[in-house]
Design an enzyme around this catalytic site. Structure first.
Site, short mmCIF file in Angstrom:
data_model
loop_
_atom_site.label_atom_id
_atom_site.label_comp_id
_atom_site.label_asym_id
_atom_site.label_seq_id
_atom_site.Cartn_x
_atom_site.Cartn_y
_atom_site.Cartn_z
CB ALA A 120 38.35 39.55 16.11
N GLY B 281 35.70 30.13 24.92
CA GLY B 281 37.02 30.87 24.92
C GLY B 281 37.82 30.47 26.15
CD GLN B 282 43.93 29.78 27.29
OE1 GLN B 282 43.74 29.10 26.28
NE2 GLN B 282 44.73 30.58 27.75
CG HIS C 86 31.91 36.85 20.21
ND1 HIS C 86 31.99 38.02 20.30
CD2 HIS C 86 31.29 36.12 21.10
CE1 HIS C 86 31.71 38.18 21.71
NE2 HIS C 86 31.19 37.26 22.21
CG LEU D 49 39.54 41.16 21.10
CD1 LEU D 49 38.98 40.53 19.40
CD2 LEU D 49 39.50 42.63 20.78
CB SER D 50 35.55 41.99 26.72
OG SER D 50 34.45 41.92 27.51
#
EC number: 6.3.2.1
Length: 282
Positions: free
Chosen positions: A35, A147-148, A37, A184-185
């Protein structure tokens, strides 16, 4: 959605789009989409007439003994996801088309790459900068989205863009998380059930440090110790890679938290290396 597998194909199409007056947004990825990405793609879709997604597990940013061979891949699923978010093109090159056998040119931002993740991955950001610059040039992107969660990466890329006068705007999106706070990763699939159950404590301890800082705690040492105490109790399966407090832009370590400050960490759990960060003061 068009699928390109060579740099020449991507560059030709992007030149044609620009010639027609279309601007281009780029979302660089290594695939195995979640999610987070999807958020980058959805945001990129709002920024320009054309959306290009790159899907490339970049060998240059993996060091010896890292998980290049094991990195999760599902190109068919990823292609469908990119298409569902309105991508006009997905770029899926083979490593040999991006790096010749005698490749010898590298892009580095040494001052910002030295600490944090760079301590244990000394060649990582050299590989990141080199491939991202290639993608910027091939796509002629007007804007690119990152992304942060990978704070150091986006800070380094912003500096590279500034220092090299690159005509691309960088947008950074907030970290997307599971309901329990775990960032998320793609590497979360490496976690065992026991490791997955403990992993949200990474985020919880960072939130605790943020609360202490906002209540007036200013010593970086004391804030770091508060996090380590919580992890010792609630994250016994975690092995600390680093935990540090830095200035959000320069990434210089801070002794006192009196202005903008970022707490960033990497924790190893089994086969996974999990990174996260939080702004103590913005």
């Amino acid at each position: 959605m068009q699928i390109f597998t060579t740099p020449q194909q991507l560059a030709a199409q992007c030149r044609a789009w620009h010639a027609a007056g279309d601007d281009i947004a780029l979302v660089p990825t290594m695939g195995y989409y979640h999610a987070g990405h999807e958020d980058l793609m959805a945001h990129g879709r709002t920024l320009a007439k054309r959306l290009v997604v790159s899907l490339f597990v970049n060998p240059a940013q993996f060091g010896p003994g890292e998980d290049l061979a094991a990195y999760p891949r599902d190109a068919e699923r990823d292609t469908a996801i990119a298409a569902s978010h309105g991508a006009d093109a997905i770029f899926m090159p083979e490593p040999g088309s991006m790096y010749e056998a005698d490749h010898a040119t590298w892009v580095e931002v040494p001052d910002l790459a030295r600490g944090l993740c760079g301590q244990s991955r000394p060649t990582h950001f050299r590989g990141v900068c080199t491939v991202v610059l290639k993608l910027f040039m091939l796509s002629a992107a007007d804007v690119a989205v990152f992304g942060q969660k990978d704070w150091q990466q986006q800070a380094i890329i912003k500096r590279m863009v500034r220092d090299l006068n690159l005509p691309v705007r960088i947008e950074t999106r907030p970290t997307v998380r599971e309901a329990d706070g775990l960032a998320l990763s793609s590497r979360n699939v490496y976690l065992s059930p026991e490791e997955r159950a403990q992993a949200p404590q990474i985020r919880q301890a960072l939130l605790h440090a943020q609360k202490l800082a906002q209540e007036g705690a200013g010593s970086a040492t004391l804030l770091r110790e508060a996090v380590l105490r919580r992890w010792a109790e609630l994250l016994p399966l975690g092995r600390l890679d680093y935990l540090t407090i830095v200035h959000p832009e320069s990434l210089e370590p801070l002794d006192e938290v009196v202005g903008p400050a970022l707490m960033a960490c990497a924790v190893r759990m089994g086969k996974a290396r999990l990174i996260d960060n939080i702004l103590l003061h913005s």
